[in-house]
Design a protein around this motif. Structure first.
Motif, PDB file in Angstrom:
ATOM      1  N   LEU A 109       0.570  -1.030   0.459  1.00 53.49           N
ATOM      2  CA  LEU A 109       0.112  -0.073   0.541  1.00 53.49           C
ATOM      3  C   LEU A 109       0.797   1.390   0.388  1.00 53.49           C
ATOM      4  O   LEU A 109       0.725   2.081  -0.632  1.00 53.49           O
ATOM      5  CB  LEU A 109      -0.884   0.453   1.084  1.00 53.49           C
ATOM      6  CG  LEU A 109      -1.527   1.482   1.144  1.00 53.49           C
ATOM      7  CD1 LEU A 109      -2.845   1.565   0.523  1.00 53.49           C
ATOM      8  CD2 LEU A 109      -2.781   0.779   3.374  1.00 53.49           C
ATOM      9  N   THR A 110       1.800   1.023   0.662  1.00 58.54           N
ATOM     10  CA  THR A 110       3.013   2.328   0.768  1.00 58.54           C
ATOM     11  C   THR A 110       3.307   2.597  -0.789  1.00 58.54           C
ATOM     12  O   THR A 110       3.779   3.979  -1.461  1.00 58.54           O
ATOM     13  CB  THR A 110       4.304   2.036   2.042  1.00 58.54           C
ATOM     14  OG1 THR A 110       2.916   2.095   3.221  1.00 58.54           O
ATOM     15  CG2 THR A 110       5.038   3.511   2.382  1.00 58.54           C
ATOM     16  N   LEU A 111       3.996   1.567  -1.273  1.00 57.53           N
ATOM     17  CA  LEU A 111       4.843   1.366  -2.489  1.00 57.53           C
ATOM     18  C   LEU A 111       3.097   2.195  -3.449  1.00 57.53           C
ATOM     19  O   LEU A 111       4.111   2.816  -4.397  1.00 57.53           O
ATOM     20  CB  LEU A 111       5.215  -0.078  -3.219  1.00 57.53           C
ATOM     21  CG  LEU A 111       5.443   0.071  -4.011  1.00 57.53           C
ATOM     22  CD1 LEU A 111       6.833   1.025  -3.908  1.00 57.53           C
ATOM     23  CD2 LEU A 111       5.881  -1.602  -4.726  1.00 57.53           C
ATOM     24  N   VAL A 120       3.481   6.029  -2.532  1.00 51.38           N
ATOM     25  CA  VAL A 120       4.765   6.709  -2.573  1.00 51.38           C
ATOM     26  C   VAL A 120       4.950   6.823  -4.671  1.00 51.38           C
ATOM     27  O   VAL A 120       5.043   8.048  -5.007  1.00 51.38           O
ATOM     28  CB  VAL A 120       5.872   6.214  -2.195  1.00 51.38           C
ATOM     29  CG1 VAL A 120       6.898   7.262  -2.835  1.00 51.38           C
ATOM     30  CG2 VAL A 120       5.654   6.012  -1.200  1.00 51.38           C
ATOM     31  N   MET A 121       4.479   6.106  -5.165  1.00 53.46           N
ATOM     32  CA  MET A 121       4.277   6.372  -6.786  1.00 53.46           C
ATOM     33  C   MET A 121       3.454   7.053  -7.528  1.00 53.46           C
ATOM     34  O   MET A 121       3.616   7.972  -8.074  1.00 53.46           O
ATOM     35  CB  MET A 121       4.316   4.653  -7.675  1.00 53.46           C
ATOM     36  CG  MET A 121       5.415   4.255  -6.874  1.00 53.46           C
ATOM     37  SD  MET A 121       5.172   2.149  -7.430  1.00 53.46           S
ATOM     38  CE  MET A 121       4.857   1.987  -9.723  1.00 53.46           C
ATOM     39  N   VAL A 122       2.188   6.721  -6.787  1.00 53.29           N
ATOM     40  CA  VAL A 122       0.883   7.955  -7.245  1.00 53.29           C
ATOM     41  C   VAL A 122       1.425   9.109  -6.517  1.00 53.29           C
ATOM     42  O   VAL A 122       1.382  10.314  -7.747  1.00 53.29           O
ATOM     43  CB  VAL A 122      -0.436   7.530  -6.899  1.00 53.29           C
ATOM     44  CG1 VAL A 122      -1.325   8.092  -7.513  1.00 53.29           C
ATOM     45  CG2 VAL A 122      -0.365   5.654  -7.661  1.00 53.29           C
ATOM     46  N   ALA A 123       1.286   9.372  -5.566  1.00 53.56           N
ATOM     47  CA  ALA A 123       1.190  11.054  -4.949  1.00 53.56           C
ATOM     48  C   ALA A 123       2.455  11.369  -4.745  1.00 53.56           C
ATOM     49  O   ALA A 123       2.603  12.540  -4.674  1.00 53.56           O
ATOM     50  CB  ALA A 123       1.251  10.423  -2.926  1.00 53.56           C
ATOM     51  N   LEU A 162       3.138   8.835 -10.759  1.00 53.29           N
ATOM     52  CA  LEU A 162       2.908   8.284 -11.832  1.00 53.29           C
ATOM     53  C   LEU A 162       1.309   8.302 -11.811  1.00 53.29           C
ATOM     54  O   LEU A 162       0.405   8.966 -11.841  1.00 53.29           O
ATOM     55  CB  LEU A 162       2.581   6.575 -11.318  1.00 53.29           C
ATOM     56  CG  LEU A 162       2.304   5.276 -12.309  1.00 53.29           C
ATOM     57  CD1 LEU A 162       3.201   5.480 -12.903  1.00 53.29           C
ATOM     58  CD2 LEU A 162       2.105   3.863 -10.981  1.00 53.29           C
ATOM     59  N   ARG A 163       1.535   8.582 -13.512  1.00 44.26           N
ATOM     60  CA  ARG A 163      -0.105   8.900 -14.474  1.00 44.26           C
ATOM     61  C   ARG A 163      -0.456   7.700 -15.022  1.00 44.26           C
ATOM     62  O   ARG A 163       0.369   6.916 -15.689  1.00 44.26           O
ATOM     63  CB  ARG A 163       0.402   9.862 -15.556  1.00 44.26           C
ATOM     64  CG  ARG A 163       0.637  11.018 -14.574  1.00 44.26           C
ATOM     65  CD  ARG A 163      -0.330  12.118 -14.239  1.00 44.26           C
ATOM     66  NE  ARG A 163      -1.542  11.719 -15.146  1.00 44.26           N
ATOM     67  CZ  ARG A 163      -1.946  13.075 -15.977  1.00 44.26           C
ATOM     68  NH1 ARG A 163      -1.092  13.999 -15.904  1.00 44.26           N
ATOM     69  NH2 ARG A 163      -2.786  12.916 -16.696  1.00 44.26           N
ATOM     70  N   LEU A 185       0.767   7.052 -19.920  1.00 42.51           N
ATOM     71  CA  LEU A 185       1.168   5.869 -18.497  1.00 42.51           C
ATOM     72  C   LEU A 185       2.322   5.892 -18.007  1.00 42.51           C
ATOM     73  O   LEU A 185       3.187   5.620 -19.632  1.00 42.51           O
ATOM     74  CB  LEU A 185       0.672   4.437 -19.299  1.00 42.51           C
ATOM     75  CG  LEU A 185       0.035   3.470 -18.226  1.00 42.51           C
ATOM     76  CD1 LEU A 185      -0.247   3.655 -17.101  1.00 42.51           C
ATOM     77  CD2 LEU A 185       0.388   1.875 -18.720  1.00 42.51           C
ATOM     78  N   GLY A 186       3.044   6.620 -17.197  1.00 42.02           N
ATOM     79  CA  GLY A 186       4.368   6.152 -16.983  1.00 42.02           C
ATOM     80  C   GLY A 186       4.659   6.927 -15.411  1.00 42.02           C
ATOM     81  O   GLY A 186       3.911   8.154 -14.865  1.00 42.02           O
ATOM     82  N   PHE A 187       5.590   7.894 -15.794  1.00 48.38           N
ATOM     83  CA  PHE A 187       6.197   8.749 -14.621  1.00 48.38           C
ATOM     84  C   PHE A 187       6.752   9.938 -15.935  1.00 48.38           C
ATOM     85  O   PHE A 187       6.683  10.670 -15.189  1.00 48.38           O
ATOM     86  CB  PHE A 187       7.364   8.351 -14.311  1.00 48.38           C
ATOM     87  CG  PHE A 187       7.144   7.012 -13.195  1.00 48.38           C
ATOM     88  CD1 PHE A 187       6.612   7.388 -11.828  1.00 48.38           C
ATOM     89  CD2 PHE A 187       7.121   5.003 -13.190  1.00 48.38           C
ATOM     90  CE1 PHE A 187       6.244   6.568 -10.539  1.00 48.38           C
ATOM     91  CE2 PHE A 187       7.419   4.571 -12.074  1.00 48.38           C
ATOM     92  CZ  PHE A 187       6.928   4.823 -11.703  1.00 48.38           C
TER      93      PHE A 187
END
Length: 299
Positions: A70-72, A75-78, A82-83, A250-252
């Protein structure tokens, strides 16, 4: 590390990254720590998390792994931007736009010509150029490109330029393109950096003040693109996000530094009346930034 202790540590780390996100998104007093967090790369927050995950795997602590997963995601989205884009139906006239920060003109004319030949952009925005770049751009005029230049910012277009205006106070170059019967405003920008630990707060205020002035230049069909010298995250980007959409796939979409990109400093934002079809980070190297190309549709 005991199973219960590992689980509690994982929960505390989740609360920590949530707290960091809250600070960056809602703390408006420009505290030094908030500015430092907002304008710094966020992939560092993965390092302690991966260490915790390694320990949880070894101990087969599935409860801790659930919290860490959940943390991962958080971190990736918020924090790492990550879009996951929503599909759009674009039916208007297509427009291929490329943006490239050339690091004081270090990108050679050969590399630029290769990019133009391979990727076939219709509008090219260059930032942080040098006199040598201007010499190459002059030769493009003879091959049908319309050009505009101002203080290291260069805009190239296959479409006629109705208007061009360079703004020294905000380091921006405004051009209006005639695209069939529509006018599209392109704002080529190079925002100031926020990187001096002793001047974080002052530089952040300058960065946000420049963006505010740029937003005042918009018209109906507007694209703001270039080197924003910050990731699209935190309070600084909220005024931009309120009126524009970021052209991201999609992606960073990381573009900086070029050898191992960990930040999305180069961005394209578009207003209503435009539609986003495609985004890609180009593989060519030569600058400290990667070039990006987006395909928009003018409805």
């Amino acid at each position: 590390m005991g199973r219960v202790r590992l689980l509690l540590t994982s929960l505390l780390y989740l609360l920590l990254v949530i707290g960091i996100w809250v600070l960056e998104e809602y703390e408006e007093s420009h505290l030094g720590i908030t500015v430092a967090l907002t304008y710094s790369p966020h992939f560092f927050w993965l390092i302690p998390l991966f260490l915790l995950m390694h320990s949880a795997f070894r101990k087969k602590n599935w409860a801790a792994l659930d919290v860490q997963a959940l943390t991962l995601i958080f971190v990736m989205v918020a924090l790492m931007n990550l879009r996951i884009p929503t599909p759009q139906e674009c039916t208007g006239h297509p427009l291929a736009l490329m943006s490239y920060s050339t690091h004081q003109g270090q990108v050679s004319a050969f590399v630029l010509q290769n990019i133009l030949t391979v990727h076939q952009p219709e509008v090219v925005l260059l930032q942080d150029t040098a006199p040598s770049t201007s010499m190459y751009i002059s030769s493009l005029k003879r091959s049908g490109w319309f050009t505009a230049e101002h203080q290291g910012l260069i805009t190239l277009s296959r479409y006629p330029l109705k208007k061009q205006q360079g703004l020294s106070s905000v380091h921006a170059l405004v051009t209006d393109l005639q695209l069939q019967r529509r006018t599209v405003r392109i704002i080529n920008v190079l925002l100031p950096e926020v990187r001096d630990p002793l001047k974080f707060q002052l530089q952040a205020r300058t960065h946000q003040g420049v963006l505010k002035q740029i937003l005042g230049l918009a018209s109906r069909n507007t694209v703001i693109a270039g080197n924003f010298n910050a990731v699209p995250h935190g309070l600084w980007v909220k005024p931009l996000r309120a009126r524009y959409s970021e052209a991201m796939g999609l992606g960073f979409g990381y573009t900086y530094p070029t050898f191992l990109p960990v930040e999305r400093r180069d961005q394209v934002w578009y207003s209503g009346g435009l539609c986003h079809q495609k985004h890609e980070v180009l593989p060519e190297r030569g600058s400290d930034h990667r070039a990006i190309q987006v395909k928009l549709s003018v409805n």
